[in-house]
Enzyme design. Structure first.
Site: not given
Ligand code: F6R
Length: 251
Positions: A78, A146, A151
């Site tokens: 993303d 997500h 979402e």
């Molecule tokens: C990032 C992504 C998100 C994260 C998720 C967890 O490329 O696609 O789904 O993996 O928001 O984020 P962290 O690891 O920062 O808690």
């Protein structure tokens, strides 16, 4: 495998999901061992954010020990809409500085969804298909369930597209914008649930209590758009590498 000695506090519903429980400081090494199977020239789907940082650090150590990573091709999950690749908060910048450069992967083998309004999700899907599909997809999980930026409400058929970010996601990610919520973009381009599920193998990394409600529901609850990570139950080859806190019941 290091860390696999800890007993899992839960049993996933899906027989094709394995849960490897290990100490927080071992997650990166354990997950990197799984991901390294993609070397020397496979297609690696990469998540950004905090969860996989130790995994990438461990892959970089494996490279120093002789793992050939220069021939890998990378596809990011993303990107924020409105952030240029030169913005340090962009996922393009993350993929370049945290993953591609230290692994010696040339820019031409790195794809990140375009963060510009009107960017073409179908073109990103075609690029993945032309590369032969993703061999191993790394994912984290949001506190709201997500995966990518799919979402709650995202269904199983979703493909790469622009989405509106949940307020909870924007708040969780404000730390990467000096804590300034007003700077966190409101939209992102993300691979869809169907895109993620088309990877041949998926490795999910998670640590800490904050992830436990969403992760437990994804692994043991019903398959539902309310928790997009629950769609992983339908995938034939998922490994979750998590610390005990991320799998513990709420206390
Ligand atoms: C990032 C992504 C998100 C994260 C998720 C967890 O490329 O696609 O789904 O993996 O928001 O984020 P962290 O690891 O920062 O808690």
């Amino acid at each position: 495998m290091t860390g696999s000695a800890l007993a899992s506090p839960l049993t996933p519903v899906s027989p094709t999901t394995r849960v490897v429980v290990c100490a927080t400081h071992e997650i990166g090494e354990v997950a990197a061992g799984l991901v390294a199977t993609v070397a020397p020239d496979g297609v690696l789907g990469v998540a950004t954010g905090s969860s996989p940082l130790a995994l990438y650090a461990a892959l970089i150590r494996l490279r120093a020990e002789g793992l050939a990573t220069e021939g890998l091709r990378l596809f990011a999950l993303d990107e924020y809409v409105g952030l240029d690749a030169s913005d340090p908060a962009s996922y393009a910048a993350y993929v370049r500085s945290v993953i591609a450069d230290p692994l010696g992967i040339p820019v031409r083998h790195v794809r990140v969804p375009s963060g510009y309004t009107g960017a073409d999700g179908a073109a990103y899907e075609r690029a993945i298909a032309e590369a032969g599909g993703v061999d191993v997809q790394i994912v984290g999980i949001g506190r709201n369930g997500h995966i990518g930026f799919n979402e709650p409400g995202s269904d199983a058929e979703t493909r790469t597209r622009v989405v509106e970010l949940d307020e909870s996601t924007r708040r969780a990610n404000a730390e990467h914008f000096d804590g300034d919520l007003s700077r966190v973009p409101t939209h992102a381009m993300t691979q869809g649930v169907a895109t993620i599920l088309s990877a041949r193998r998926i490795v999910l990394v998670a640590a800490g209590h904050a992830k436990a409600p969403a992760l437990r529901a994804a692994l043991t609850g019903p398959i539902t758009p309310d928790n997009p990570a629950s769609f992983l139950q339908r995938h034939p080859d998922v490994t979750v590498v998590a610390d005990p806190d991320a799998l513990q019941e709420d206390r």
